[in-house]
Design a protein around this motif. Sequence first.
Motif, PDB file in Angstrom:
ATOM      1  N   ARG A  54      26.922  32.827  31.103  1.00  0.00           N
ATOM      2  CA  ARG A  54      26.841  34.163  31.029  1.00  0.00           C
ATOM      3  C   ARG A  54      27.813  34.661  31.806  1.00  0.00           C
ATOM      4  NH1 ARG A  54      21.861  38.067  32.808  1.00  0.00           N
ATOM      5  NH2 ARG A  54      22.981  40.044  32.394  1.00  0.00           N
ATOM      6  N   HIS A  55      28.641  35.678  31.231  1.00  0.00           N
ATOM      7  CA  HIS A  55      29.482  36.603  32.028  1.00  0.00           C
ATOM      8  C   HIS A  55      28.869  37.496  32.782  1.00  0.00           C
ATOM      9  CE1 HIS A  55      33.348  38.158  33.404  1.00  0.00           C
ATOM     10  NE2 HIS A  55      33.157  39.174  32.704  1.00  0.00           N
ATOM     11  N   TYR A  56      29.154  37.735  34.325  1.00  0.00           N
ATOM     12  CA  TYR A  56      28.460  38.730  35.252  1.00  0.00           C
ATOM     13  C   TYR A  56      29.138  39.865  35.337  1.00  0.00           C
ATOM     14  CZ  TYR A  56      24.443  35.379  35.451  1.00  0.00           C
ATOM     15  OH  TYR A  56      23.308  34.647  35.066  1.00  0.00           O
ATOM     16  N   GLY A  57      30.306  40.046  34.723  1.00  0.00           N
ATOM     17  CA  GLY A  57      31.084  41.192  34.907  1.00  0.00           C
ATOM     18  C   GLY A  57      32.330  41.055  35.649  1.00  0.00           C
ATOM     19  N   PRO A  58      33.313  41.903  35.973  1.00  0.00           N
ATOM     20  CA  PRO A  58      34.484  42.010  36.702  1.00  0.00           C
ATOM     21  C   PRO A  58      34.351  41.351  38.133  1.00  0.00           C
ATOM     22  CG  PRO A  58      33.879  44.040  36.457  1.00  0.00           C
ATOM     23  CD  PRO A  58      32.801  43.422  35.793  1.00  0.00           C
ATOM     24  N   GLN A  59      35.461  40.654  38.429  1.00  0.00           N
ATOM     25  CA  GLN A  59      35.767  40.429  39.847  1.00  0.00           C
ATOM     26  C   GLN A  59      36.924  41.002  40.315  1.00  0.00           C
ATOM     27  OE1 GLN A  59      34.502  35.811  40.150  1.00  0.00           O
ATOM     28  NE2 GLN A  59      34.971  36.162  37.904  1.00  0.00           N
ATOM     29  N   TRP A  60      36.848  41.130  41.764  1.00  0.00           N
ATOM     30  CA  TRP A  60      38.023  41.663  42.450  1.00  0.00           C
ATOM     31  C   TRP A  60      38.630  40.706  43.448  1.00  0.00           C
ATOM     32  CZ3 TRP A  60      33.723  44.158  40.802  1.00  0.00           C
ATOM     33  CH2 TRP A  60      33.801  45.421  40.233  1.00  0.00           C
ATOM     34  N   ALA A  61      40.088  40.856  43.658  1.00  0.00           N
ATOM     35  CA  ALA A  61      40.565  39.722  44.690  1.00  0.00           C
ATOM     36  C   ALA A  61      41.478  40.641  45.429  1.00  0.00           C
ATOM     37  CB  ALA A  61      41.467  38.820  43.704  1.00  0.00           C
ATOM     38  N   LEU A  62      41.629  40.371  46.680  1.00  0.00           N
ATOM     39  CA  LEU A  62      42.684  40.722  47.757  1.00  0.00           C
ATOM     40  C   LEU A  62      43.895  39.828  47.789  1.00  0.00           C
ATOM     41  CD1 LEU A  62      43.494  42.444  50.173  1.00  0.00           C
ATOM     42  CD2 LEU A  62      42.118  41.158  51.545  1.00  0.00           C
ATOM     43  N   LEU A  63      44.891  40.292  47.415  1.00  0.00           N
ATOM     44  CA  LEU A  63      46.122  39.496  47.401  1.00  0.00           C
ATOM     45  C   LEU A  63      46.693  39.730  48.535  1.00  0.00           C
ATOM     46  CD1 LEU A  63      47.195  39.660  43.610  1.00  0.00           C
ATOM     47  CD2 LEU A  63      45.623  38.189  44.596  1.00  0.00           C
ATOM     48  N   LEU A  64      47.237  38.578  49.332  1.00  0.00           N
ATOM     49  CA  LEU A  64      48.029  38.679  50.418  1.00  0.00           C
ATOM     50  C   LEU A  64      49.326  38.068  50.325  1.00  0.00           C
ATOM     51  CD1 LEU A  64      45.385  38.206  53.518  1.00  0.00           C
ATOM     52  CD2 LEU A  64      46.071  40.281  52.510  1.00  0.00           C
ATOM     53  N   PHE A  65      50.520  38.798  50.654  1.00  0.00           N
ATOM     54  CA  PHE A  65      51.856  38.017  50.317  1.00  0.00           C
ATOM     55  C   PHE A  65      52.619  37.856  51.459  1.00  0.00           C
ATOM     56  CE2 PHE A  65      50.856  40.987  46.474  1.00  0.00           C
ATOM     57  CZ  PHE A  65      50.754  39.805  45.668  1.00  0.00           C
ATOM     58  N   ASP A  66      53.506  36.684  51.262  1.00  0.00           N
ATOM     59  CA  ASP A  66      54.268  36.437  52.431  1.00  0.00           C
ATOM     60  C   ASP A  66      55.546  37.367  52.581  1.00  0.00           C
ATOM     61  OD1 ASP A  66      52.788  34.117  53.323  1.00  0.00           O
ATOM     62  OD2 ASP A  66      53.903  33.013  52.021  1.00  0.00           O
ATOM     63  N   GLN A  67      55.852  38.307  51.575  1.00  0.00           N
ATOM     64  CA  GLN A  67      56.838  39.056  51.316  1.00  0.00           C
ATOM     65  C   GLN A  67      56.459  40.209  50.485  1.00  0.00           C
ATOM     66  OE1 GLN A  67      59.625  38.777  53.086  1.00  0.00           O
ATOM     67  NE2 GLN A  67      59.163  36.582  53.801  1.00  0.00           N
ATOM     68  N   PRO A  68      56.898  41.501  50.893  1.00  0.00           N
ATOM     69  CA  PRO A  68      56.353  42.671  50.194  1.00  0.00           C
ATOM     70  C   PRO A  68      56.735  42.474  48.639  1.00  0.00           C
ATOM     71  CG  PRO A  68      57.673  43.411  52.025  1.00  0.00           C
ATOM     72  CD  PRO A  68      57.853  41.811  52.074  1.00  0.00           C
ATOM     73  N   ALA A  69      55.733  42.852  47.765  1.00  0.00           N
ATOM     74  CA  ALA A  69      55.814  42.984  46.384  1.00  0.00           C
ATOM     75  C   ALA A  69      55.804  44.270  45.811  1.00  0.00           C
ATOM     76  CB  ALA A  69      54.853  42.075  45.941  1.00  0.00           C
ATOM     77  N   THR A  70      56.580  44.546  44.842  1.00  0.00           N
ATOM     78  CA  THR A  70      56.863  46.026  44.289  1.00  0.00           C
ATOM     79  C   THR A  70      56.062  45.833  42.992  1.00  0.00           C
ATOM     80  OG1 THR A  70      58.945  46.380  45.557  1.00  0.00           O
ATOM     81  CG2 THR A  70      58.461  47.610  43.582  1.00  0.00           C
ATOM     82  N   ALA A  71      55.373  46.765  42.660  1.00  0.00           N
ATOM     83  CA  ALA A  71      54.687  46.782  41.434  1.00  0.00           C
ATOM     84  C   ALA A  71      54.111  48.407  41.272  1.00  0.00           C
ATOM     85  CB  ALA A  71      53.652  46.035  41.426  1.00  0.00           C
TER      86      ALA A  71
END
Length: 217
Positions: A54-71
Amino acid sequence: PQQYIHQNQLYGLEGRPAAIVTAAAAAATTAIPVTRQHPSDSSGDGQQEQQQRRHYGPQWALLLFDQPATAPEDAVIIGARFDVDTSGDSCRLAFYGRLLGQLGEGNPADLKKLQVYKLKERRGTIERIASDGLSAICKGLFKKETDMALFEGMKVATGQGEGGYIQGKFGMSGKFKVQFDPPGLLLPADKRSADDNVIALCYKRFVYDQDKHRIKQ
């Protein structure tokens, strides 16, 4: 603000394992000791397999980068595994999602806003029950030097599922008093087993809170 349970990994579309979801929901709402078996597991292997997928819904993630990322905001983020052998059948895509917001680098206040928590559980035992069954002296949850003021009013539950709350400390050895919800304990002291006399405290500890003594249910 919305709260998020801490995970050590992202799970696929089949969702988090049922035992993890059940433990989280029970500990956060009722504080009753949680079994590691899904309630539907006893109804047959087929239904158990269906629950595990069963799928229990969305998940969230904290992404940490070694270098700044532009988005740009709301950009689609795709994570890929470059160590996967492309000649095989494995998919290199690890996860995908949309960018919800950016955090200041090294800013503890920004991280605290995420309200990410881990579920904790402490277990002790009932030592003595009052004659009316509405209160009991318990032990084993705290050390004698523990500041009991941090835990007063928190919900606890016995192995029988009887609910109550921590009223305060009892003596100087780490014992404490629990006040149970009416009608009190369902079984008298002489008919209770060791499992019945287990007392459990479930609570949340927030990962990014600088005050490690701050806990919630």
